[in-house]
Design a protein around this motif. Sequence first.
Motif, PDB file in Angstrom:
ATOM      1  N   GLY A 113      22.611 -34.750  13.949  1.00  0.00           N
ATOM      2  CA  GLY A 113      22.904 -36.103  13.521  1.00  0.00           C
ATOM      3  C   GLY A 113      23.680 -36.909  14.540  1.00  0.00           C
ATOM      4  O   GLY A 113      24.107 -36.407  15.583  1.00  0.00           O
ATOM      5  N   ASP A 114      23.863 -38.183  14.228  1.00  0.00           N
ATOM      6  CA  ASP A 114      24.593 -39.104  15.085  1.00  0.00           C
ATOM      7  C   ASP A 114      25.988 -38.566  15.364  1.00  0.00           C
ATOM      8  O   ASP A 114      26.719 -38.193  14.445  1.00  0.00           O
ATOM      9  CB  ASP A 114      24.675 -40.472  14.395  1.00  0.00           C
ATOM     10  CG  ASP A 114      25.377 -41.503  15.257  1.00  0.00           C
ATOM     11  OD1 ASP A 114      25.096 -41.564  16.466  1.00  0.00           O
ATOM     12  OD2 ASP A 114      26.222 -42.237  14.707  1.00  0.00           O
ATOM     13  N   GLN A 115      26.357 -38.481  16.627  1.00  0.00           N
ATOM     14  CA  GLN A 115      27.666 -38.007  17.095  1.00  0.00           C
ATOM     15  C   GLN A 115      27.977 -36.576  16.624  1.00  0.00           C
ATOM     16  O   GLN A 115      29.125 -36.179  16.512  1.00  0.00           O
ATOM     17  CB  GLN A 115      28.777 -38.972  16.662  1.00  0.00           C
ATOM     18  CG  GLN A 115      28.555 -40.395  17.169  1.00  0.00           C
ATOM     19  CD  GLN A 115      29.685 -41.330  16.853  1.00  0.00           C
ATOM     20  OE1 GLN A 115      30.716 -41.321  17.524  1.00  0.00           O
ATOM     21  NE2 GLN A 115      29.501 -42.151  15.815  1.00  0.00           N
ATOM     22  N   ASN A 116      26.903 -35.820  16.315  1.00  0.00           N
ATOM     23  CA  ASN A 116      27.047 -34.418  15.890  1.00  0.00           C
ATOM     24  C   ASN A 116      27.959 -34.254  14.682  1.00  0.00           C
ATOM     25  O   ASN A 116      28.698 -33.272  14.571  1.00  0.00           O
ATOM     26  CB  ASN A 116      27.567 -33.554  17.051  1.00  0.00           C
ATOM     27  CG  ASN A 116      26.486 -33.232  18.053  1.00  0.00           C
ATOM     28  OD1 ASN A 116      25.320 -33.068  17.692  1.00  0.00           O
ATOM     29  ND2 ASN A 116      26.846 -33.154  19.320  1.00  0.00           N
ATOM     30  N   LEU A 117      27.873 -35.192  13.746  1.00  0.00           N
ATOM     31  CA  LEU A 117      28.722 -35.114  12.556  1.00  0.00           C
ATOM     32  C   LEU A 117      28.207 -34.118  11.528  1.00  0.00           C
ATOM     33  O   LEU A 117      28.982 -33.580  10.731  1.00  0.00           O
ATOM     34  CB  LEU A 117      28.828 -36.497  11.908  1.00  0.00           C
ATOM     35  CG  LEU A 117      29.564 -37.564  12.718  1.00  0.00           C
ATOM     36  CD1 LEU A 117      29.443 -38.911  12.027  1.00  0.00           C
ATOM     37  CD2 LEU A 117      31.020 -37.188  12.912  1.00  0.00           C
ATOM     38  N   GLY A 162      30.704 -37.400   2.602  1.00  0.00           N
ATOM     39  CA  GLY A 162      30.758 -38.842   2.444  1.00  0.00           C
ATOM     40  C   GLY A 162      29.411 -39.492   2.221  1.00  0.00           C
ATOM     41  O   GLY A 162      28.531 -38.956   1.548  1.00  0.00           O
ATOM     42  N   GLY A 163      29.224 -40.660   2.827  1.00  0.00           N
ATOM     43  CA  GLY A 163      27.993 -41.425   2.645  1.00  0.00           C
ATOM     44  C   GLY A 163      26.996 -41.153   3.742  1.00  0.00           C
ATOM     45  O   GLY A 163      26.594 -42.071   4.463  1.00  0.00           O
ATOM     46  N   ALA A 164      26.587 -39.896   3.876  1.00  0.00           N
ATOM     47  CA  ALA A 164      25.696 -39.493   4.972  1.00  0.00           C
ATOM     48  C   ALA A 164      24.276 -39.236   4.498  1.00  0.00           C
ATOM     49  O   ALA A 164      23.548 -38.467   5.107  1.00  0.00           O
ATOM     50  CB  ALA A 164      26.252 -38.240   5.651  1.00  0.00           C
ATOM     51  N   GLU A 169      16.909 -37.102   6.938  1.00  0.00           N
ATOM     52  CA  GLU A 169      15.740 -36.897   7.775  1.00  0.00           C
ATOM     53  C   GLU A 169      16.071 -36.058   9.012  1.00  0.00           C
ATOM     54  O   GLU A 169      15.261 -35.222   9.443  1.00  0.00           O
ATOM     55  CB  GLU A 169      15.149 -38.238   8.199  1.00  0.00           C
ATOM     56  CG  GLU A 169      14.500 -39.005   7.052  1.00  0.00           C
ATOM     57  CD  GLU A 169      14.068 -40.387   7.479  1.00  0.00           C
ATOM     58  OE1 GLU A 169      12.923 -40.514   7.964  1.00  0.00           O
ATOM     59  OE2 GLU A 169      14.865 -41.335   7.332  1.00  0.00           O
ATOM     60  N   GLN A 170      17.248 -36.258   9.582  1.00  0.00           N
ATOM     61  CA  GLN A 170      17.656 -35.466  10.738  1.00  0.00           C
ATOM     62  C   GLN A 170      17.923 -34.015  10.343  1.00  0.00           C
ATOM     63  O   GLN A 170      17.650 -33.093  11.117  1.00  0.00           O
ATOM     64  CB  GLN A 170      18.894 -36.098  11.374  1.00  0.00           C
ATOM     65  CG  GLN A 170      18.624 -37.485  11.936  1.00  0.00           C
ATOM     66  CD  GLN A 170      19.868 -38.169  12.437  1.00  0.00           C
ATOM     67  OE1 GLN A 170      20.486 -37.722  13.399  1.00  0.00           O
ATOM     68  NE2 GLN A 170      20.258 -39.258  11.788  1.00  0.00           N
ATOM     69  N   ALA A 171      18.462 -33.813   9.138  1.00  0.00           N
ATOM     70  CA  ALA A 171      18.664 -32.446   8.643  1.00  0.00           C
ATOM     71  C   ALA A 171      17.318 -31.739   8.452  1.00  0.00           C
ATOM     72  O   ALA A 171      17.165 -30.552   8.773  1.00  0.00           O
ATOM     73  CB  ALA A 171      19.442 -32.471   7.333  1.00  0.00           C
TER      74      ALA A 171
END
Length: 236
Positions: A113-117, A162-164, A169-171
């Motif tokens: 995911g974005d910024q490896n969160l 949170g609101g992820a 789709e990335q998962a």
Amino acid sequence: MLEADRFKDYGPNGLQVEGKARIHKVVTGVTASLAMIEAAVAEGADALLVHHGLFWRGQDGRVTGWMRQRLATLLKHDINLIAYHLPLDAHASLGNNAQWGQRLGWVADARFGDQNLGFMGSAPADLGFDALVQQLRQVMGREVTGVPGDGRPIQRVAWCSGGAQGYFEQAIAAGADVFLTGEISEPQAHYAKETGVAFIACGHHASERWGVQAVGEHLAQRMGVAHTFIDLPNPA
């Protein structure tokens, strides 16, 4: 420690409102709401450390209404407000995702995911969707919203607090069999049914209670400050 400068975030990380020069008592909580600030006052806090601070991208900057009330209370009682958003989600041991995984018995061996969160790891053997939902109800202390996918065995679990929901789709692309986050929006139910990957929304607030607690305890051990975590329930 939280490497805040690494992150492109929605608001400022670190000290948001300056208060007393010396800190003896730290109160931690999820959001700098008026109720949380008043609870910190009642606890005799010198600093309030939260995940959701006061200032976010897109605000118009006027100090009126709820913003005036919150700021007035902090300034009147000389309380420092310290907020860490994405850095507190991402930290490898003290962050919301690491602490959430720890409570579920999961160890992350990959990021996405974005910024490896987003965190990803292997599920315990024979973990089924219904058993996972039951475990989550107990760990979260609330009902969860789940879409079971195609009923495949759960071997790879992915989660992001949170609101992820937009990370689903990335998962899926990263090979997850189930994705956990705080919230669900309309598209995720369709993606789960069409891809077969399960999706479970566990509550935004509920999934972000543990990072600030861990950081508060770390500060207490390292710096000798008193620490109290206050959980103000939120249905979201």
